[in-house]
Design a protein around this motif. Structure first.
Motif, short mmCIF file in Angstrom:
data_model
loop_
_atom_site.label_atom_id
_atom_site.label_comp_id
_atom_site.label_asym_id
_atom_site.label_seq_id
_atom_site.Cartn_x
_atom_site.Cartn_y
_atom_site.Cartn_z
N GLY A 43 -3.07 6.18 -6.91
CA GLY A 43 -4.13 5.39 -7.52
C GLY A 43 -3.73 4.43 -8.61
O GLY A 43 -4.33 3.35 -8.76
N LEU A 44 -2.71 4.75 -9.39
CA LEU A 44 -2.31 3.88 -10.49
C LEU A 44 -1.63 2.61 -9.99
O LEU A 44 -1.73 1.54 -10.61
CB LEU A 44 -1.39 4.65 -11.45
N PHE A 45 -0.96 2.69 -8.86
CA PHE A 45 -0.28 1.52 -8.30
C PHE A 45 -1.29 0.49 -7.79
O PHE A 45 -1.00 -0.71 -7.77
CB PHE A 45 0.67 1.95 -7.18
N GLY B 79 0.78 -1.23 0.00
CA GLY B 79 0.00 0.00 0.00
C GLY B 79 0.81 1.27 0.00
O GLY B 79 2.05 1.27 -0.07
N GLY B 80 0.10 2.37 0.10
CA GLY B 80 0.76 3.67 0.21
C GLY B 80 1.46 3.84 1.54
O GLY B 80 2.34 4.68 1.68
N LEU B 81 1.10 3.02 2.51
CA LEU B 81 1.70 3.10 3.84
C LEU B 81 3.10 2.49 3.89
O LEU B 81 3.93 2.93 4.69
CB LEU B 81 0.80 2.41 4.87
N LEU C 183 -4.02 -0.26 -9.38
CA LEU C 183 -4.39 -1.01 -10.58
C LEU C 183 -3.30 -1.98 -11.00
O LEU C 183 -3.59 -3.12 -11.39
CB LEU C 183 -4.68 -0.02 -11.71
N VAL C 184 -2.05 -1.55 -10.92
CA VAL C 184 -0.95 -2.44 -11.30
C VAL C 184 -0.92 -3.68 -10.41
O VAL C 184 -0.75 -4.81 -10.90
CB VAL C 184 0.40 -1.70 -11.23
N GLU C 185 -1.12 -3.50 -9.10
CA GLU C 185 -1.11 -4.65 -8.21
C GLU C 185 -2.29 -5.59 -8.50
O GLU C 185 -2.13 -6.82 -8.46
CB GLU C 185 -1.15 -4.20 -6.75
N CYS C 186 -3.45 -5.03 -8.82
CA CYS C 186 -4.58 -5.88 -9.20
C CYS C 186 -4.23 -6.73 -10.41
O CYS C 186 -4.52 -7.94 -10.44
CB CYS C 186 -5.79 -5.01 -9.52
#
Length: 384
Positions: free
Chosen positions: A335-337, A324-326, A339-342
């Motif tokens: 937000g784009l990351f 995550g962002g954390l 989608l890439v992980e999905c």
């Protein structure tokens, strides 16, 4: 068709990241272009195939024009919106509609930023609210702290429950070699960290580091001929509820309740069928709010829902599996990351963090101060 959106008529066929964590001596547009080229190579496509470009340059108002010029392409459609971190889920919706209408044939969604290596002159929200500025808030942190405080007051949510979100993200990050921060993290570490805006400590806050990402979209008929297994776009929806946190209708209810319901209707599925949840975690309160508003638990139960490692590896719901962002990456907009992980999980390309079952994934983007919400549901060919 539901809400004007055609289920699985388009697909993501390429996805890539670049420079995650630290990318010194590389400009933001260089990073974006590199991620774009990697995503196109992943799809088995060329720059000459791209006729639609969607980006959100972090510190360049004409970023869409800048990136098109840099890549040497002349797209039919260019967009560089300003909905914050939700922009990229919005782009999936817009690209899917344009592709399905035959307006375009190949959409590139790309973003890169390096605030860690090249700190911007101005960080945070673009202007001070005339209604909020007298209180000297830390923007946007104090807005999220308000939401967290209200949720705690109404529903008994605890700081320990907020900390569970950060600890779960770190455990996923430890399985991801790309994640920027992988050191062990405990509930006590989060609670005892420096308080930034009560009740949020520095460990309740996302990273501020470098990273670039890109995805490529085409129509479903063309997707079958691309290099990798396509990931179908099952649903996508977006809503805006306010600009300033002082104008938010309810500090504990976000627009995800609207965008999520629409996206699920389009996808013809519900929360119980989702294998992976990628929700924007700029602060530990946001996943709790989104899990509630997206229907994974009742309103007010988000804190209790994440307790006991429920969203960590081995828990009942796989959430933010890249860290995550954390703990993985948050270069201004994240937000784009999501989608890439999905895409990586649905293709079975996630390495040590790969889920045993991954057929439907949800990516939920958040922009502003809980202002803009966008939900995308993605699926493997088995879901079509």
């Amino acid at each position: 068709m539901a809400h004007g959106f055609s289920r699985a008529r388009t697909a993501i066929v390429g996805a890539a990241t670049f420079g995650v964590g630290g990318c010194a001596n590389v400009s933001a547009v260089d990073m974006t272009a590199k991620a774009a080229l990697l995503a196109l190579a992943d799809a088995g496509l060329e720059l000459s195939d791209v006729d639609a470009l969607y980006t959100s340059a972090p510190y360049e108002a004409l970023g869409g024009l800048e990136l098109a010029e840099y890549l040497g392409i002349t797209p039919k459609v260019t967009d560089c919106n300003r909905t914050g971190g939700s922009a990229f889920e919005v782009y999936v919706q817009q690209a899917a509609l344009a592709l399905d209408a035959g307006l375009i044939d190949c959409a590139l969604i790309a973003y890169g930023s390096n605030p860690q290596s090249h700190p911007p002159a101005g960080v945070g929200m673009t202007r001070q609210s005339p209604w909020e500025a007298p209180y000297r808030p830390l923007a946007p942190l104090s807005s999220y702290a308000l939401a967290a405080s209200r949720h705690m007051h109404l529903y008994g949510t605890t700081r320990e429950q907020l900390a569970e979100v950060a600890v779960a993200a770190r455990k996923w990050a430890q399985l991801n070699p790309e994640a920027a921060v992988r050191e062990p993290l405990t509930i006590a570490d989060v609670l005892n960290a420096r308080m930034v805006s009560d009740p949020l400590t520095v460990r309740d806050c996302c990273l501020f580091n470098d990273g670039a990402a890109a995805v490529v979209m085409v129509r479903a008929d063309r997707a079958r001929d691309c290099a990798k297994r396509p990931v179908a776009v099952l649903g996508a929806a977006h809503t805006v509820t306010h600009r300033e946190i002082s104008s938010m209708p309810d500090l504990t209810v976000t627009g995800a309740a609207i965008s999520g319901a629409q996206a699920f209707a389009q996808a013809a599925c519900g929360p119980a069928e989702v294998d992976l949840v990628m929700v924007y975690d700029a602060f530990t309160i946001t996943p709790i709010l989104f899990l509630e508003d997206l229907g994974f638990c009742p309103k007010g139960e988000g804190g209790r829902f994440v307790q006991g490692g429920a969203v960590a590896p081995g828990g009942r719901l796989a959430m933010n599996t890249n860290g995550g962002g954390l703990s993985c990456v948050h270069p201004g907009m994240y937000g784009l990351f999501l989608l890439v992980e999905c895409v990586r999980q649905l293709r079975g390309e996630a390495g040590d963090r790969q889920l045993q079952k991954a057929d439907i994934a949800l990516a939920h983007g958040n922009g502003g101060v809980l202002s803009s919400q966008a939900t995308v549901l993605l699926g493997t060919t088995a879901t079509i």
